[in-house]
Enzyme design. Structure first.
Site, PDB file in Angstrom:
ATOM      1  N   LYS A 138       0.805  -7.936  15.888  1.00  0.00           N
ATOM      2  CA  LYS A 138       1.788  -8.067  14.788  1.00  0.00           C
ATOM      3  C   LYS A 138       2.569  -6.758  14.604  1.00  0.00           C
ATOM      4  O   LYS A 138       3.795  -6.759  14.542  1.00  0.00           O
ATOM      5  CB  LYS A 138       1.049  -8.391  13.500  1.00  0.00           C
ATOM      6  CG  LYS A 138       1.849  -8.224  12.223  1.00  0.00           C
ATOM      7  CD  LYS A 138       1.101  -8.631  10.989  1.00  0.00           C
ATOM      8  CE  LYS A 138       0.225  -7.569  10.411  1.00  0.00           C
ATOM      9  NZ  LYS A 138       0.917  -6.545   9.609  1.00  0.00           N
ATOM     10  N   ASN A 139       1.837  -5.627  14.569  1.00  0.00           N
ATOM     11  CA  ASN A 139       2.494  -4.362  14.209  1.00  0.00           C
ATOM     12  C   ASN A 139       3.268  -3.731  15.357  1.00  0.00           C
ATOM     13  O   ASN A 139       3.951  -2.728  15.153  1.00  0.00           O
ATOM     14  CB  ASN A 139       1.467  -3.382  13.630  1.00  0.00           C
ATOM     15  CG  ASN A 139       0.963  -3.871  12.274  1.00  0.00           C
ATOM     16  OD1 ASN A 139       1.512  -4.827  11.712  1.00  0.00           O
ATOM     17  ND2 ASN A 139      -0.087  -3.258  11.773  1.00  0.00           N
TER      18      ASN A 139
ATOM     19  N   CYS B  80       2.134  -3.131  -2.954  1.00  0.00           N
ATOM     20  CA  CYS B  80       1.237  -4.248  -2.630  1.00  0.00           C
ATOM     21  C   CYS B  80      -0.177  -3.815  -3.027  1.00  0.00           C
ATOM     22  O   CYS B  80      -0.383  -2.725  -3.563  1.00  0.00           O
ATOM     23  CB  CYS B  80       1.318  -4.576  -1.141  1.00  0.00           C
ATOM     24  SG  CYS B  80       0.610  -3.295  -0.135  1.00  0.00           S
TER      25      CYS B  80
ATOM     26  N   ARG C 217       3.394   2.167  -1.452  1.00  0.00           N
ATOM     27  CA  ARG C 217       4.151   1.954  -0.205  1.00  0.00           C
ATOM     28  C   ARG C 217       5.592   2.490  -0.308  1.00  0.00           C
ATOM     29  O   ARG C 217       6.552   1.742  -0.218  1.00  0.00           O
ATOM     30  CB  ARG C 217       4.156   0.477   0.177  1.00  0.00           C
ATOM     31  CG  ARG C 217       2.804  -0.226   0.134  1.00  0.00           C
ATOM     32  CD  ARG C 217       1.760   0.314   1.071  1.00  0.00           C
ATOM     33  NE  ARG C 217       2.093   0.171   2.474  1.00  0.00           N
ATOM     34  CZ  ARG C 217       1.850  -0.951   3.180  1.00  0.00           C
ATOM     35  NH1 ARG C 217       1.335  -1.993   2.586  1.00  0.00           N
ATOM     36  NH2 ARG C 217       2.170  -0.999   4.461  1.00  0.00           N
TER      37      ARG C 217
ATOM     38  N   ASP D  86      -6.607   0.136   9.042  1.00  0.00           N
ATOM     39  CA  ASP D  86      -6.577  -1.324   9.131  1.00  0.00           C
ATOM     40  C   ASP D  86      -7.919  -1.931   9.548  1.00  0.00           C
ATOM     41  O   ASP D  86      -8.057  -3.150   9.552  1.00  0.00           O
ATOM     42  CB  ASP D  86      -5.489  -1.780  10.105  1.00  0.00           C
ATOM     43  CG  ASP D  86      -4.111  -1.533   9.529  1.00  0.00           C
ATOM     44  OD1 ASP D  86      -3.122  -1.679  10.279  1.00  0.00           O
ATOM     45  OD2 ASP D  86      -4.017  -1.162   8.350  1.00  0.00           O
TER      46      ASP D  86
ATOM     47  N   ARG E 114      -1.181 -13.930   7.354  1.00  0.00           N
ATOM     48  CA  ARG E 114      -0.076 -13.008   7.642  1.00  0.00           C
ATOM     49  C   ARG E 114      -0.319 -12.277   8.959  1.00  0.00           C
ATOM     50  O   ARG E 114       0.619 -11.932   9.656  1.00  0.00           O
ATOM     51  CB  ARG E 114       0.037 -11.946   6.532  1.00  0.00           C
ATOM     52  CG  ARG E 114       0.460 -12.483   5.197  1.00  0.00           C
ATOM     53  CD  ARG E 114       0.749 -11.364   4.227  1.00  0.00           C
ATOM     54  NE  ARG E 114       1.690 -10.388   4.801  1.00  0.00           N
ATOM     55  CZ  ARG E 114       2.214  -9.390   4.089  1.00  0.00           C
ATOM     56  NH1 ARG E 114       1.883  -9.222   2.835  1.00  0.00           N
ATOM     57  NH2 ARG E 114       3.063  -8.544   4.649  1.00  0.00           N
TER      58      ARG E 114
HETATM   59  C1  EPZ Z   1       1.881   0.554   9.012  1.00  0.00           C
HETATM   60  O1  EPZ Z   1       2.310   0.492   7.662  1.00  0.00           O
HETATM   61  C2  EPZ Z   1       1.168  -0.761   9.278  1.00  0.00           C
HETATM   62  N1  EPZ Z   1       2.102  -1.866   9.093  1.00  0.00           N
HETATM   63  C3  EPZ Z   1      -0.012  -0.913   8.316  1.00  0.00           C
HETATM   64  O2  EPZ Z   1      -0.698  -2.115   8.667  1.00  0.00           O
HETATM   65  C4  EPZ Z   1      -0.951   0.272   8.524  1.00  0.00           C
HETATM   66  O3  EPZ Z   1      -1.994   0.184   7.570  1.00  0.00           O
HETATM   67  C5  EPZ Z   1      -0.184   1.592   8.321  1.00  0.00           C
HETATM   68  O4  EPZ Z   1       0.951   1.630   9.206  1.00  0.00           O
HETATM   69  C6  EPZ Z   1      -1.052   2.812   8.610  1.00  0.00           C
HETATM   70  O5  EPZ Z   1      -1.527   2.748   9.932  1.00  0.00           O
HETATM   71  C7  EPZ Z   1       2.938  -2.170  10.108  1.00  0.00           C
HETATM   72  O6  EPZ Z   1       2.927  -1.546  11.158  1.00  0.00           O
HETATM   73  C8  EPZ Z   1       3.876  -3.319   9.865  1.00  0.00           C
HETATM   74  P1  EPZ Z   1       2.692   4.381   6.984  1.00  0.00           P
HETATM   75  P2  EPZ Z   1       3.351   1.612   7.101  1.00  0.00           P
HETATM   76  O7  EPZ Z   1       4.146   4.579   6.755  1.00  0.00           O
HETATM   77  O8  EPZ Z   1       4.294   1.979   8.168  1.00  0.00           O
HETATM   78  C9  EPZ Z   1       2.886   7.085   3.113  1.00  0.00           C
HETATM   79  C10 EPZ Z   1      -1.676  -4.195   8.332  1.00  0.00           C
HETATM   80  O9  EPZ Z   1      -2.760  -4.426   7.769  1.00  0.00           O
HETATM   81  N2  EPZ Z   1       4.354   6.966   3.208  1.00  0.00           N
HETATM   82  O10 EPZ Z   1       2.091   4.865   8.261  1.00  0.00           O
HETATM   83  O11 EPZ Z   1       3.870   1.131   5.814  1.00  0.00           O
HETATM   84  C11 EPZ Z   1       2.209   5.766   2.793  1.00  0.00           C
HETATM   85  O12 EPZ Z   1       2.206   5.529   1.407  1.00  0.00           O
HETATM   86  C12 EPZ Z   1      -0.732  -3.186   7.721  1.00  0.00           C
HETATM   87  O13 EPZ Z   1      -1.308  -4.703   9.423  1.00  0.00           O
HETATM   88  C13 EPZ Z   1       5.147   7.730   2.366  1.00  0.00           C
HETATM   89  O14 EPZ Z   1       4.648   8.482   1.534  1.00  0.00           O
HETATM   90  O15 EPZ Z   1       2.357   2.834   6.823  1.00  0.00           O
HETATM   91  C14 EPZ Z   1       0.819   5.985   3.341  1.00  0.00           C
HETATM   92  O16 EPZ Z   1       0.048   6.707   2.406  1.00  0.00           O
HETATM   93  C15 EPZ Z   1      -1.161  -2.761   6.333  1.00  0.00           C
HETATM   94  N3  EPZ Z   1       6.501   7.633   2.465  1.00  0.00           N
HETATM   95  C16 EPZ Z   1       1.067   6.861   4.574  1.00  0.00           C
HETATM   96  O17 EPZ Z   1       2.367   7.441   4.400  1.00  0.00           O
HETATM   97  C17 EPZ Z   1       7.106   6.812   3.399  1.00  0.00           C
HETATM   98  O18 EPZ Z   1       8.351   6.797   3.465  1.00  0.00           O
HETATM   99  C18 EPZ Z   1       1.052   6.103   5.887  1.00  0.00           C
HETATM  100  O19 EPZ Z   1       1.892   4.967   5.737  1.00  0.00           O
HETATM  101  C19 EPZ Z   1       6.285   6.046   4.240  1.00  0.00           C
HETATM  102  C20 EPZ Z   1       4.915   6.129   4.141  1.00  0.00           C
END
Ligand code: EPZ
Length: 417
Positions: free
Chosen positions: A22-23, A116, A121, A304, A396
């Site tokens: 998915k990701n 969420c 997020r 995850d 999902r």
């Molecule tokens: C991706 O989400 C994945 N989703 C998530 O999988 C996964 O948990 C996550 O990466 C971490 O590995 C997809 O790939 C579609 P991040 P993403 O940006 O990109 C902070 C699942 O279960 N952050 O790496 O949203 C954020 O709050 C899903 O399949 C900011 O502060 O995660 C978090 O603490 C859930 N500002 C950290 O960075 C930003 O602009 C990492 O988030 C972006 C993120």
């Protein structure tokens, strides 16, 4: 309202075939907007999140067809640079279309993604990077109005590691005017897969597998075909299914190299894991040992798989400590697991799990994608019946999880209540 009815205590056996990731597919679908023509993706699972992204691409003007694992995206008539609230609020990865729409149409209107169950997020890293490339933003009524005269290459130093921001800026930079250097990038395998896809389309990207990516903008990218990589999180979830039922099962069509951190922790928990280049095999153990985990960006232990591993630790012989540094609020599964007689206490970002002899079935409620998987795993081990409600969360990110588990001998069915 659909629910899962699980009769626990059954041993599993046999082989499960893992589906596409998915990701990896979500950013690749958004990247289709960077070209005009028909992209063909194979090994695409039937997932609600992919349906949502396909719906968003259709609203933008693409033609998207999905038949038996093959997704075709024709962007010849793309013309409407908007991502509406009802879709973005369902799936935050919708934000990926912002950069491609900006670089192609010089403007875009995209709803702010909501929060969420696992956290706020934010998207500040995405927006700061796009601003450095020449985008300007206005916000009105929960929408982001983006515009630019031209997106230019820039030097982007991410304040923290973000999978989404890395994917989003990487794909956008392929058509920006000039060179972009991105530092402190995430290194998840799904990003390597996106790089492979973009390079196949004609992008100029160096640094794959490192935290510094260098992109030379090109004038045009071309539609291609590609097989999607296996879902390492689904593979890890099934490895833990074998562990929590103390069974011998094989996980096929996966890449064990993507799961080194999980395999190490499973070995520390007392399990023998056999691997070859496309499958893993787990064997029963006499005693499940307590193991501590701290999640961190790849190649560390993935957030995850935190909920699923925590479910396994509820029946370990001892106490383990689970910390999620990426999503400190990602513990909605804890109160639900305690309804199954687990013994977990929790404080901000950390959980203390005191292993119990066995879990016992009860009614529990899914709250987010990976928490639902953890509840299903716990139900497989619990004595008696477990009913998991709100299983739309699990659909999902898992394609027919109950069918795959039934093939392994689990007693699980989807019921209507
Ligand atoms: C991706 O989400 C994945 N989703 C998530 O999988 C996964 O948990 C996550 O990466 C971490 O590995 C997809 O790939 C579609 P991040 P993403 O940006 O990109 C902070 C699942 O279960 N952050 O790496 O949203 C954020 O709050 C899903 O399949 C900011 O502060 O995660 C978090 O603490 C859930 N500002 C950290 O960075 C930003 O602009 C990492 O988030 C972006 C993120």
């Amino acid at each position: 309202m659909k629910k899962f009815l699980i009769k626990g205590g059954k041993k599993l056996s046999g082989t499960v075939e893992i589906s596409g990731a998915k990701n990896a597919i979500l950013p690749i679908l958004a990247a289709c907007l960077l070209t005009r023509g028909k992209t063909v993706l194979t090994n695409v699972p039937k997932l609600v999140d992919l349906k949502t992204m396909a719906h968003l691409l259709r609203i933008i003007g693409a033609r998207v067809d999905y038949i038996r694992g093959r997704m075709e995206v024709d962007t010849a008539d793309v013309c409407f640079p908007e991502a509406p609230y009802e879709l973005v609020s369902q799936m935050r990865a919708s934000i990926y279309v912002l950069g491609p729409l900006l670089v192609k149409f010089k403007k875009a209107k995209v709803s702010f993604p909501g929060g969420c169950a696992i956290g706020a997020r934010p998207i500040d890293l995405h927006l700061k990077a796009l601003e450095k490339m020449g985008a300007s933003f206005e916000t009105k009524k929960g929408y982001l109005y983006a515009s630019t005269d031209e997106l230019k290459g820039a030097e982007i130093d991410f304040e923290n590691v973000s999978v989404g921001a890395t994917c989003h800026i990487l794909m956008t930079a392929t058509l920006a005017n000039g060179k972009t250097i991105m530092r402190n990038c995430a290194k998840e395998p799904e990003i390597d897969s996106l790089i492979d896809f973009l390079v196949k389309m004609g992008a100029k990207i160096t640094g794959k597998g490192t935290s510094t990516l260098i992109i030379e903008g090109v004038k045009e990218l071309f539609p291609v075909g590609m097989e999607m990589m296996a879902d390492r999180i689904e593979a890890g979830t099934f490895l833990i299914a074998g562990a929590i039922t103390n069974s011998e099962i094989t996980i096929a069509n996966c890449n064990p190299e993507h799961l080194e951190s999980l395999i190490l922790k499973m070995q520390q928990a007392g399990f023998e894991i056999g691997v070859d280049d496309s499958s893993m095999k787990i064997f029963p153990t006499r005693k499940i040992l307590p193991v501590n985990i701290v999640t961190d960006p790849y190649p560390a232990f993935p957030t995850d798989l935190q909920a699923q591993f925590l479910a396994l630790m509820t029946i370990a012989k001892g106490t383990s400590y689970i910390e999620d540094t990426i999503f400190p609020d990602r513990f909605m599964h804890v109160p639900e697991l305690n309804r199954l007689q687990a013994n977990i206490s929790q404080e901000k970002g950390k959980a203390k799990v005191i292993g119990v002899e066995s879990l016992s079935g009860a009614e529990v409620m899914a709250t987010d994608l990976r928490a639902s998987a953890a509840l299903v795993l716990a139900g497989l081990a619990a004595e008696g019946e477990t009913i998991v409600s709100r299983i739309y969360h699990i659909d999902r990110g898992y394609d027919n999880i109950e069918g795959k588990l039934r093939l392994l001998g689990a007693d699980i069915e989807r019921i209507e209540e």
